[in-house]
Design a protein around this motif. Structure first.
Motif, PDB file in Angstrom:
ATOM      1  N   ARG A 175      -2.177  13.482   8.181  1.00 57.68           N
ATOM      2  CA  ARG A 175      -1.146  13.019   7.382  1.00 57.68           C
ATOM      3  C   ARG A 175      -1.826  11.674   6.327  1.00 57.68           C
ATOM      4  NH1 ARG A 175       3.258  14.502  10.713  1.00 57.68           N
ATOM      5  NH2 ARG A 175       3.334  12.287  11.514  1.00 57.68           N
ATOM      6  N   LYS A 176      -2.409  10.667   7.402  1.00 58.92           N
ATOM      7  CA  LYS A 176      -3.171   9.557   6.841  1.00 58.92           C
ATOM      8  C   LYS A 176      -4.151   9.909   6.177  1.00 58.92           C
ATOM      9  CE  LYS A 176      -1.826   6.748  11.069  1.00 58.92           C
ATOM     10  NZ  LYS A 176      -2.207   6.326  12.279  1.00 58.92           N
ATOM     11  N   HIS A 177      -5.021  10.669   6.471  1.00 54.95           N
ATOM     12  CA  HIS A 177      -6.028  11.138   5.722  1.00 54.95           C
ATOM     13  C   HIS A 177      -5.935  12.064   4.354  1.00 54.95           C
ATOM     14  CE1 HIS A 177     -10.079  13.427   4.731  1.00 54.95           C
ATOM     15  NE2 HIS A 177      -9.249  14.518   4.609  1.00 54.95           N
ATOM     16  N   ILE A 178      -4.842  12.698   4.326  1.00 51.98           N
ATOM     17  CA  ILE A 178      -4.091  13.239   3.158  1.00 51.98           C
ATOM     18  C   ILE A 178      -4.036  12.388   1.924  1.00 51.98           C
ATOM     19  CG2 ILE A 178      -2.711  15.000   2.050  1.00 51.98           C
ATOM     20  CD1 ILE A 178      -2.631  16.413   4.510  1.00 51.98           C
ATOM     21  N   GLN A 179      -3.617  11.340   2.333  1.00 49.12           N
ATOM     22  CA  GLN A 179      -3.189  10.364   1.253  1.00 49.12           C
ATOM     23  C   GLN A 179      -4.481   9.572   0.712  1.00 49.12           C
ATOM     24  OE1 GLN A 179      -0.696   7.928   3.898  1.00 49.12           O
ATOM     25  NE2 GLN A 179       1.153   9.001   3.237  1.00 49.12           N
ATOM     26  N   ILE A 180      -5.583   9.716   1.368  1.00 49.62           N
ATOM     27  CA  ILE A 180      -6.961   9.429   0.710  1.00 49.62           C
ATOM     28  C   ILE A 180      -6.932  10.268  -0.701  1.00 49.62           C
ATOM     29  CG2 ILE A 180      -9.471   9.397   0.958  1.00 49.62           C
ATOM     30  CD1 ILE A 180      -8.968   8.830   4.030  1.00 49.62           C
ATOM     31  N   HIS A 181      -6.729  11.558  -0.438  1.00 52.79           N
ATOM     32  CA  HIS A 181      -7.079  12.416  -1.566  1.00 52.79           C
ATOM     33  C   HIS A 181      -5.817  12.242  -2.882  1.00 52.79           C
ATOM     34  CE1 HIS A 181     -10.048  14.437   0.460  1.00 52.79           C
ATOM     35  NE2 HIS A 181      -9.259  14.681   1.520  1.00 52.79           N
ATOM     36  N   SER A 182      -4.544  11.801  -2.294  1.00 53.70           N
ATOM     37  CA  SER A 182      -3.557  11.821  -2.915  1.00 53.70           C
ATOM     38  C   SER A 182      -3.472  10.272  -3.792  1.00 53.70           C
ATOM     39  CB  SER A 182      -2.293  12.092  -2.517  1.00 53.70           C
ATOM     40  OG  SER A 182      -1.847  11.266  -1.390  1.00 53.70           O
ATOM     41  N   GLY A 183      -3.943   9.532  -3.098  1.00 56.61           N
ATOM     42  CA  GLY A 183      -3.716   8.233  -3.621  1.00 56.61           C
ATOM     43  C   GLY A 183      -2.461   7.577  -3.451  1.00 56.61           C
ATOM     44  N   ASP A 184      -1.366   8.032  -3.130  1.00 50.11           N
ATOM     45  CA  ASP A 184      -0.116   7.526  -3.249  1.00 50.11           C
ATOM     46  C   ASP A 184       0.333   6.457  -2.313  1.00 50.11           C
ATOM     47  OD1 ASP A 184       2.683   7.732  -3.899  1.00 50.11           O
ATOM     48  OD2 ASP A 184       3.014   9.268  -2.284  1.00 50.11           O
ATOM     49  N   ARG A 185       0.835   5.630  -2.953  1.00 45.92           N
ATOM     50  CA  ARG A 185       1.230   4.160  -2.103  1.00 45.92           C
ATOM     51  C   ARG A 185       2.467   3.908  -2.452  1.00 45.92           C
ATOM     52  NH1 ARG A 185      -3.365   1.047   0.009  1.00 45.92           N
ATOM     53  NH2 ARG A 185      -5.302   2.637  -0.166  1.00 45.92           N
ATOM     54  N   PRO A 186       3.385   4.239  -1.856  1.00 48.22           N
ATOM     55  CA  PRO A 186       5.183   4.339  -2.204  1.00 48.22           C
ATOM     56  C   PRO A 186       5.637   2.970  -1.619  1.00 48.22           C
ATOM     57  CG  PRO A 186       5.028   6.034  -0.933  1.00 48.22           C
ATOM     58  CD  PRO A 186       3.563   5.529  -1.162  1.00 48.22           C
ATOM     59  N   PHE A 187       5.018   2.444  -0.715  1.00 53.97           N
ATOM     60  CA  PHE A 187       5.689   1.083  -0.078  1.00 53.97           C
ATOM     61  C   PHE A 187       4.921  -0.069  -0.399  1.00 53.97           C
ATOM     62  CE2 PHE A 187       5.924   5.087   2.526  1.00 53.97           C
ATOM     63  CZ  PHE A 187       7.359   5.447   2.660  1.00 53.97           C
ATOM     64  N   ARG A 188       5.715  -0.931  -1.088  1.00 51.93           N
ATOM     65  CA  ARG A 188       5.318  -2.105  -1.583  1.00 51.93           C
ATOM     66  C   ARG A 188       5.704  -3.552  -0.698  1.00 51.93           C
ATOM     67  NH1 ARG A 188       2.317  -3.535  -6.011  1.00 51.93           N
ATOM     68  NH2 ARG A 188       2.702  -0.853  -6.399  1.00 51.93           N
ATOM     69  N   CYS A 189       4.751  -4.517  -0.429  1.00 51.19           N
ATOM     70  CA  CYS A 189       5.136  -5.662   0.210  1.00 51.19           C
ATOM     71  C   CYS A 189       5.897  -6.524  -1.085  1.00 51.19           C
ATOM     72  CB  CYS A 189       4.059  -6.482   0.726  1.00 51.19           C
ATOM     73  SG  CYS A 189       4.378  -7.968   1.386  1.00 51.19           S
ATOM     74  N   GLN A 190       7.153  -6.806  -0.739  1.00 53.48           N
ATOM     75  CA  GLN A 190       7.875  -7.921  -1.389  1.00 53.48           C
ATOM     76  C   GLN A 190       7.362  -9.176  -1.581  1.00 53.48           C
ATOM     77  OE1 GLN A 190      11.915  -7.675  -0.691  1.00 53.48           O
ATOM     78  NE2 GLN A 190      12.020  -5.253  -1.075  1.00 53.48           N
ATOM     79  N   ILE A 191       6.433  -9.716  -0.537  1.00 47.70           N
ATOM     80  CA  ILE A 191       6.047 -11.039  -0.496  1.00 47.70           C
ATOM     81  C   ILE A 191       4.675 -11.083  -1.578  1.00 47.70           C
ATOM     82  CG2 ILE A 191       4.835 -12.799   0.786  1.00 47.70           C
ATOM     83  CD1 ILE A 191       6.866 -11.858   3.041  1.00 47.70           C
ATOM     84  N   CYS A 192       3.698 -10.180  -1.340  1.00 47.83           N
ATOM     85  CA  CYS A 192       2.260 -10.283  -1.873  1.00 47.83           C
ATOM     86  C   CYS A 192       1.974  -9.253  -2.780  1.00 47.83           C
ATOM     87  CB  CYS A 192       1.279 -10.331  -1.007  1.00 47.83           C
ATOM     88  SG  CYS A 192       0.810  -8.890   0.054  1.00 47.83           S
ATOM     89  N   GLY A 193       2.934  -7.965  -2.789  1.00 44.08           N
ATOM     90  CA  GLY A 193       2.835  -6.971  -3.677  1.00 44.08           C
ATOM     91  C   GLY A 193       1.918  -5.976  -3.289  1.00 44.08           C
TER      92      GLY A 193
END
Length: 288
Positions: A175-193
């Motif tokens: 699952r972690k590897h597949i995100q390399i292909h999709s580029g999806d990053r839905p979880f954002r740090c509210q401190i540094c972005g």
């Protein structure tokens, strides 16, 4: 063995006959339930998959397993559209959208969406590691981690990427590897972005802001911000080296150290091939 079990409701109190396990004394209201439970002690798995040979203790688990072959996922998430093979898995998934975490640890206050995850977490406090590898003696808090660990001995990599064909020993790494292909990053740090593909990556990242190190080694007291770092550290104490070199007898605590070691063999093979071609180390830079 039969026992009398008392059951009650708001209106009346009734007595029902029940059956108790001879091993752990746990009671059941039907003999069939007792038989199924007994397999947790005996290890009996009478239901086999005709496709891959996997075996199961109860028929319902076999039916669920068959969906991995058929691809049947009849339970869709109304929020994101993800589909699941079982209603219970969907119910757990929905909590990733709602953020609901009703189960909390009485020791450290950590919260969990599932009671089963809380039970696993409690072992980090009690030190209980009931699942042992028969090959190297390594112990684990959850059975799934033992199953994944065993593949370091067998070399099995049953999870393949449909995009590039890469194979992995566990589903989470895929699952972690597949995100390399999709580029999806839905979880954002509210401190540094900073943005991350998974919630647990964000949680790990937050430690860089808080400096929290909640994972403590029971042997020497060293503390770590990530459980994975603690796991690698503990291997120093117990001598576990789960990553063997396929060329020589060397073994390593971390996979990264094995990769560095493999470069030694790669260079040896390169030098041998060049020696066979009457080349010297001085002429190696000219070798194309």
């Amino acid at each position: 063995m039969e026992y009398n079990c008392e059951t009650s409701d708001d209106a009346t109190q009734t007595i029902k006959r029940c059956f108790a396990c001879k091993v752990c004394k746990k009671p059941f209201l039907s003999n069939s339930d007792l038989i199924r439970h007994g397999r947790t002690h005996s290890g009996e798995k009478p239901y086999g998959c005709e496709i891959c040979g996997a075996k199961f203790a109860i028929a319902s688990n076999l039916r669920t397993h068959m969906q991995t072959h058929t691809g049947d996922r009849p339970f869709p998430c109304e929020v994101c559209g993800s589909r699941f093979s079982r209603r219970g898995i969907l119910k757990s998934h929905v909590k990733t959208h709602t953020g609901e975490q009703p189960f909390s640890c009485s020791i450290c206050g950590s919260k969990f969406s599932e009671n089963s995850n809380l039970r696993k977490h409690m072992r980090t406090h009690s030190g209980e590691r009931p699942f042992r590898c028969v090959t190297c003696g390594a112990t684990f808090t959850v059975k799934a981690n033992l199953k994944t660990h065993l593949r370091t001995h067998t070399g099995e990599k049953p999870f393949g990427c449909n995009t590039c064909g890469s194979k992995f020993s566990d589903k989470s790494t895929l699952r972690k590897h597949i995100q390399i292909h999709s580029g999806d990053r839905p979880f954002r740090c509210q401190i540094c972005g900073s943005a991350f593909s998974r919630r647990d990556y964000l949680k790990t990242h937050m430690v860089t802001h808080t400096g929290e190190k909640q994972h403590e080694c029971e042997m020497c007291g060293a503390r770590f911000s990530q459980n994975s770092s603690l796991t690698q550290h503990v291997r120093i104490h117990i001598g576990e080296k789960p990553h063997p070199c396929p060329v020589c007898d060397s073994r390593f605590i971390q996979k990264s150290n094995l990769k560095k070691h493999m470069k030694v063999h790669a260079r040896e093979l390169f030098e041998m091939s060049c020696t066979a071609s009457n080349m010297t180390m001085q002429t190696l830079p000219l070798h194309t």
